[in-house]
Design an enzyme around this catalytic site. Sequence first.
Site, PDB file in Angstrom:
ATOM      1  N   SER A   1       0.868  -1.217   0.178  1.00  0.00           N
ATOM      2  CA  SER A   1      -0.043  -0.035  -0.105  1.00  0.00           C
ATOM      3  C   SER A   1       0.856   1.309  -0.077  1.00  0.00           C
ATOM      4  CB  SER A   1      -0.816  -0.174   1.161  1.00  0.00           C
ATOM      5  OG  SER A   1      -1.847   0.995   1.051  1.00  0.00           O
TER       6      SER A   1
ATOM      7  N   ASP B   1      -3.459   6.359  -2.661  1.00  0.00           N
ATOM      8  CA  ASP B   1      -2.203   6.077  -2.204  1.00  0.00           C
ATOM      9  C   ASP B   1      -1.787   4.703  -3.073  1.00  0.00           C
ATOM     10  OD1 ASP B   1      -4.099   3.806  -1.348  1.00  0.00           O
ATOM     11  OD2 ASP B   1      -3.050   3.678   0.420  1.00  0.00           O
TER      12      ASP B   1
ATOM     13  N   THR C   1       2.587  -0.871  10.034  1.00  0.00           N
ATOM     14  CA  THR C   1       2.980  -1.266   8.801  1.00  0.00           C
ATOM     15  C   THR C   1       4.289  -0.592   8.470  1.00  0.00           C
ATOM     16  OG1 THR C   1       2.187   1.099   8.000  1.00  0.00           O
ATOM     17  CG2 THR C   1       0.635  -0.795   8.004  1.00  0.00           C
TER      18      THR C   1
HETATM   19  C1  G16 Z   1      -2.837   0.872   6.593  1.00  0.00           C
HETATM   20  C2  G16 Z   1      -4.147   0.650   7.404  1.00  0.00           C
HETATM   21  C3  G16 Z   1      -4.738   1.961   7.955  1.00  0.00           C
HETATM   22  C4  G16 Z   1      -3.664   2.434   8.666  1.00  0.00           C
HETATM   23  C5  G16 Z   1      -2.282   2.642   7.925  1.00  0.00           C
HETATM   24  C6  G16 Z   1      -1.277   3.069   9.105  1.00  0.00           C
HETATM   25  O1  G16 Z   1      -3.146   1.721   5.416  1.00  0.00           O
HETATM   26  O2  G16 Z   1      -5.157  -0.060   6.433  1.00  0.00           O
HETATM   27  O3  G16 Z   1      -6.094   1.371   8.385  1.00  0.00           O
HETATM   28  O4  G16 Z   1      -4.123   3.726   8.861  1.00  0.00           O
HETATM   29  O5  G16 Z   1      -2.017   1.385   7.359  1.00  0.00           O
HETATM   30  O6  G16 Z   1      -1.055   2.235   9.908  1.00  0.00           O
HETATM   31  P1  G16 Z   1      -0.018   2.295  11.059  1.00  0.00           P
HETATM   32  O7  G16 Z   1      -0.072   3.539  11.587  1.00  0.00           O
HETATM   33  O8  G16 Z   1      -0.263   1.443  11.830  1.00  0.00           O
HETATM   34  O9  G16 Z   1       1.156   2.279   9.991  1.00  0.00           O
HETATM   35  P2  G16 Z   1      -2.682   1.065   3.990  1.00  0.00           P
HETATM   36  O10 G16 Z   1      -3.193   2.297   3.319  1.00  0.00           O
HETATM   37  O11 G16 Z   1      -1.141   1.217   4.110  1.00  0.00           O
HETATM   38  O12 G16 Z   1      -3.006  -0.103   3.846  1.00  0.00           O
END
Ligand code: G16
Length: 542
Positions: free
Chosen positions: A64, A276, A500
Site C-alpha cells: 500500500s 495511495d 505497517t
Molecule cells: C494501513 C491501514 C490503515 C492505517 C495505515 C497506517 O493503510 O489499512 O488503516 O491507518 O495502514 O497504519 P500504521 O499507522 O499502523 O502504520 P494502508 O493504506 O497502508 O493499507
Amino acid sequence: MDLDALTKHAAFYAKPDGLILQYGTAGFRTKAEHLDHVMFRMGLLAVLRSKQTKSTIGVMVTASHNPEEDNGVKLVDPLGEMLAPSWEEHATCLANSEDQNLQSVLMDISEKVAVNLHQDAFVVIGRDTRPSSEKLSQSVIDGVTVLGGQVHDYGLLTTPQLHYMVYCRNTSGQYGEATTEGYYKKLSKAFVELTGQAFCSGDDHRKLKVDCANGIGALKLGEMKPYFSQGLSVQLFNDGSGGKLNYYCGADFVKTHQKPPQGIEMKSNERCCSFDGDADRIVYYYQDVDGHFHLLDGDKIATLISSFLKELVLEIGESLNIGVVQTAYANGSSTRYLEEVVKVPVYCTKTGVKHLHHKAQEFDIGVYFEANGHGTVLFSKAAETKIKQLAKELEDKKSKAAKMLENVIDLFNQATGDAISDMLVIEAVLALKGLTIQQWDALYTDLPNRQLKVKVADRQVISTTDAERQAVKPPGLQEAINDLVKKYKLSRAFVRPSGTEDIVRVYAEADSQESADSLAYEVSLAVFHLAGGVGERPQSGF
Ligand code: G16
C-alpha cells in the site's frame, strides 16, 4: 493433506534466520526480499480459512502506502472484510514457525479451528504494481495449490477491488458481478444516476485532477474512466509511466507533509486529489490564489458525507441512526463539528480500518474515516431494505431522497475503504450540493497539527490504551507527554507503534502550526530517549 508435497515445496521457501514478523495493522509488511516464505505460508493459511468458512478467501499482495521496495500480504475474509483477529494470531504463528515445524504448526491450527480437511477450498488473489508483486503472488499460489486449493488469480487489482471480488463471490453475485467490469459498471451506474439531477454551473465542476501515486490506481481508474465520463472528467497524474511508487506523491505523502505531490500541475483553486499506492485511501486539496496549500483529509471527507447523509435521512423521515467512527488522529475541530453542528455521535477506535469497520457495523448507517483518507460508509441490511422500499414508492420528495440513498449504497464499497468509490461519492455530493472545494473546506478550520516518525530499536516497547491516546509503556513516557502538552494551548499529543512500518508515530496538534511543530518535535525527543531511539536524534524545523 499431501504432507510430502508440502515438505518438498516448503523447501523452496526457507524462512530467513531470526526473522520475526507480526500480522500488523494491515497484514505483514517488510522489505520484499524477506517475504517469499510468508507468501507461501499465507497461501497455506488461506486454504485452511476457506475450508473452515466454506467460502472464498482473498489474498492481496501489496504494501500500500509503504515505499516501493517493501511488500506485504493480507487475507480477506468472506464478506470482503479484514481477517478475523483470532486468525491474525494463527497467521503470525505460521509466518514465524521454523521450517522444520511448519507441518506441525499447520496441523495444530487445523485442529484448533476444527477444519474439515476434506472440504474444498477456493482462494482469489490480487496484486499491486510493485516490481516484486508478481513473483510474490506466485508464491501464494504455490501455497494454495500444494494444499489442494483452487485459485483464481485476478492479477493487477486495487486492494478494494479484491475485497469487492471476495464479497461478490460469497453472496452469489447479489452484491455485484465479481469482475473488474462488474465493479466499473456497478459504481459508474450509481454515480451517473446520482449526479443526473445535479445542477452544474460550468465545466470546471466536472473536472478533477488525480495523483495516482504511480500505483495501481492509475491503471484501474484509466480503465474505468469511460464508464462515468458523462458525469466527471478525470485527468491522471503520476500514472506510473515515469515516477516511483509513493515517492514524493500519493495520499500518505500529501497528508503527512501537508504539501502537494510532485508531478501534478495545479492551478489556483483547482480541485485535486491523491490516491495511495493501492488506491484504498484518498485526500483532496487545492492551492488558493495566494499559493497557500489547503488539505481536505479523511476528517473533512467524513464531515461532508455525514452532513449529506443526515439531510437525506431527515428527508425520508425514517429513524435510521447514523454514527461516525474516527481514530486518535482525527483533528479536534472535525470531531467538534460532527458532534455540535452535524449532531451525530462520534466514536474513537484504534488505528486500522479493521477496527473502524467493526464499530461502524453497529449503526444503520456507519460512517468511518481515518484522517489519512481511508474509509467508507456501511449500511445495515435493515436500513438498505427500508431505503429500497421507500425508493419504489410514488414520486415525491421522500422517494427522491430514498432513491439518492439507494445510489449512495451502491456507490460506496461496502467491503472496505476505496479511493475510487470515495472519489465518486465526494464528486457526487459536491455536484448535488453545488459546493466548490473552497466552500467544503470552509465547513470548519483544522487545528494545526504535525505527524512525525521516530526510529527505535524495538517499537513494541511502546504499548498504549484508550484507543491509542495514552501510552502505558515505557514507564515515564506518558507523564513526559502530559508535561509537554501543558506548555501549549488547545494541544494534544500521542504516540503509537506503527503496524505497517518499523517506526513509532508521533501526532501533535495545537493552536498554531509553530506550536504543533514544536510539540511534535519535543514528544519525538521524549520517545527517542525513553523508548530506545536509534540512529539520528529527531530534528526540529519543518
Ligand atoms: C494501513 C491501514 C490503515 C492505517 C495505515 C497506517 O493503510 O489499512 O488503516 O491507518 O495502514 O497504519 P500504521 O499507522 O499502523 O502504520 P494502508 O493504506 O497502508 O493499507
